[in-house]
Design a protein around this motif. Structure first.
Motif, PDB file in Angstrom:
ATOM      1  N   THR A  76      14.192   9.657 -13.498  1.00 38.85           N
ATOM      2  CA  THR A  76      13.211   8.925 -14.312  1.00 38.85           C
ATOM      3  C   THR A  76      11.792   9.275 -13.877  1.00 38.85           C
ATOM      4  OG1 THR A  76      14.756   7.110 -14.667  1.00 38.85           O
ATOM      5  CG2 THR A  76      12.410   6.616 -14.946  1.00 38.85           C
ATOM      6  N   ASP A 127      13.556   1.518 -17.786  1.00 38.81           N
ATOM      7  CA  ASP A 127      14.682   1.302 -16.892  1.00 38.81           C
ATOM      8  C   ASP A 127      14.766   2.465 -15.911  1.00 38.81           C
ATOM      9  OD1 ASP A 127      15.447  -1.098 -18.091  1.00 38.81           O
ATOM     10  OD2 ASP A 127      16.669  -0.065 -19.582  1.00 38.81           O
ATOM     11  N   ASP A 128      15.458   2.235 -14.811  1.00 41.54           N
ATOM     12  CA  ASP A 128      15.542   3.269 -13.777  1.00 41.54           C
ATOM     13  C   ASP A 128      16.470   4.422 -14.141  1.00 41.54           C
ATOM     14  OD1 ASP A 128      17.954   1.949 -13.492  1.00 41.54           O
ATOM     15  OD2 ASP A 128      17.500   1.146 -11.508  1.00 41.54           O
ATOM     16  N   ASP A 129      17.081   4.356 -15.318  1.00 41.61           N
ATOM     17  CA  ASP A 129      17.906   5.466 -15.783  1.00 41.61           C
ATOM     18  C   ASP A 129      17.360   6.089 -17.070  1.00 41.61           C
ATOM     19  OD1 ASP A 129      18.509   3.370 -17.481  1.00 41.61           O
ATOM     20  OD2 ASP A 129      20.679   3.629 -17.366  1.00 41.61           O
ATOM     21  N   ASP A 130      16.136   5.748 -17.447  1.00 41.91           N
ATOM     22  CA  ASP A 130      15.500   6.333 -18.636  1.00 41.91           C
ATOM     23  C   ASP A 130      14.915   7.700 -18.304  1.00 41.91           C
ATOM     24  OD1 ASP A 130      16.043   4.061 -20.108  1.00 41.91           O
ATOM     25  OD2 ASP A 130      14.019   3.247 -19.971  1.00 41.91           O
ATOM     26  N   ILE A 151      16.201  -8.972 -12.192  1.00 35.86           N
ATOM     27  CA  ILE A 151      15.333  -8.100 -12.994  1.00 35.86           C
ATOM     28  C   ILE A 151      14.095  -8.830 -13.528  1.00 35.86           C
ATOM     29  CG2 ILE A 151      16.576  -8.428 -15.163  1.00 35.86           C
ATOM     30  CD1 ILE A 151      16.129  -5.392 -15.662  1.00 35.86           C
ATOM     31  N   ILE A 153       8.930  -0.219 -13.671  1.00 38.26           N
ATOM     32  CA  ILE A 153      10.347   0.117 -13.539  1.00 38.26           C
ATOM     33  C   ILE A 153      10.987  -0.759 -12.467  1.00 38.26           C
ATOM     34  CG2 ILE A 153      12.026   1.950 -13.069  1.00 38.26           C
ATOM     35  CD1 ILE A 153       9.754   3.972 -13.643  1.00 38.26           C
ATOM     36  N   THR A 183      14.165  -1.742 -10.217  1.00 37.18           N
ATOM     37  CA  THR A 183      15.332  -0.963  -9.792  1.00 37.18           C
ATOM     38  C   THR A 183      16.063  -1.677  -8.670  1.00 37.18           C
ATOM     39  OG1 THR A 183      16.087   1.255  -9.162  1.00 37.18           O
ATOM     40  CG2 THR A 183      14.071   0.443  -8.100  1.00 37.18           C
ATOM     41  N   LYS A 188      10.343  -7.551 -12.865  1.00 36.11           N
ATOM     42  CA  LYS A 188       9.400  -7.231 -13.944  1.00 36.11           C
ATOM     43  C   LYS A 188       8.110  -8.023 -13.791  1.00 36.11           C
ATOM     44  CE  LYS A 188      12.573  -5.647 -17.522  1.00 36.11           C
ATOM     45  NZ  LYS A 188      13.075  -5.855 -18.892  1.00 36.11           N
TER      46      LYS A 188
END
Length: 178
Positions: A39, A109-112, A89, A27, A29, A93
């Motif tokens: 998340t 993703d940090d909002d999943d 990003i 993840i 962020t 990753k």
């Protein structure tokens, strides 16, 4: 790929197990601690045993409470926290890939918000399709707490732009077989 040590200091938050995980969740962020917390909460609630997966949070130079959020979750799952200088990003990753120990990687993703069976089902899909050139893509939808705007509805339902690359790949593969 850029190693975490080449771009910034990598710090690990100690966690509960040293057994090699089957899957690593990566993840990236940047300044989204509140979203990241939700998340991580969903990943802490996975049906897969905690010693079978790890979560790697790559903090891309955040100035918010991201380190504290990760520290709060370290006792609930195998969690590795890496802090790098803000590099984007892709670098985040890549740092996560280099830090991973699992044979299978899952990028989140940090909002999943993960379904409680996400990792278990992801591993089952890889078991059914063990080829190295196979990627497993999961179903994504809007959180029930969001107000869906006409643009959001168009991107996912009407124009289907969010998953257009799947349709194009499938069409190309079918044409190649003819």
């Amino acid at each position: 790929m850029v190693a975490p040590s080449a771009r910034g200091k990598a710090k690990s938050v100690p966690s509960q197990s040293s057994k090699l995980p089957l899957i690593s969740v990566i993840i990236p962020t940047f300044n989204r601690a509140a979203l990241l917390s939700a998340t991580l909460e969903s990943l802490a609630a996975q049906s897969l045993p905690k010693n079978r997966y790890e979560v790697i949070v790559v903090d891309d130079g955040s100035k918010d409470a991201t380190p504290k959020v990760c520290g709060d979750f370290a006792s609930r799952m195998q969690l590795k926290y890496l802090h790098i200088e803000n590099s984007g990003i892709s670098t985040a990753k890549n740092a996560g890939i280099l830090a991973s120990r699992g044979r299978i990687l899952l990028f989140a993703d940090d909002d999943d918000i993960a379904d409680c069976r996400l990792l278990e089902e992801h591993l089952k899909a890889h078991k059914r399709h063990p080829e190295e050139n196979v990627a497993v893509l999961g179903y994504t939808t809007w959180a029930p707490t969001l107000s869906i705007t006409p643009l959001m509805r168009y991107v996912t339902d009407v124009g289907r732009f969010l998953f257009e690359f799947l349709r194009q790949r499938t069409r190309s593969a079918v044409q190649a077989c003819r």
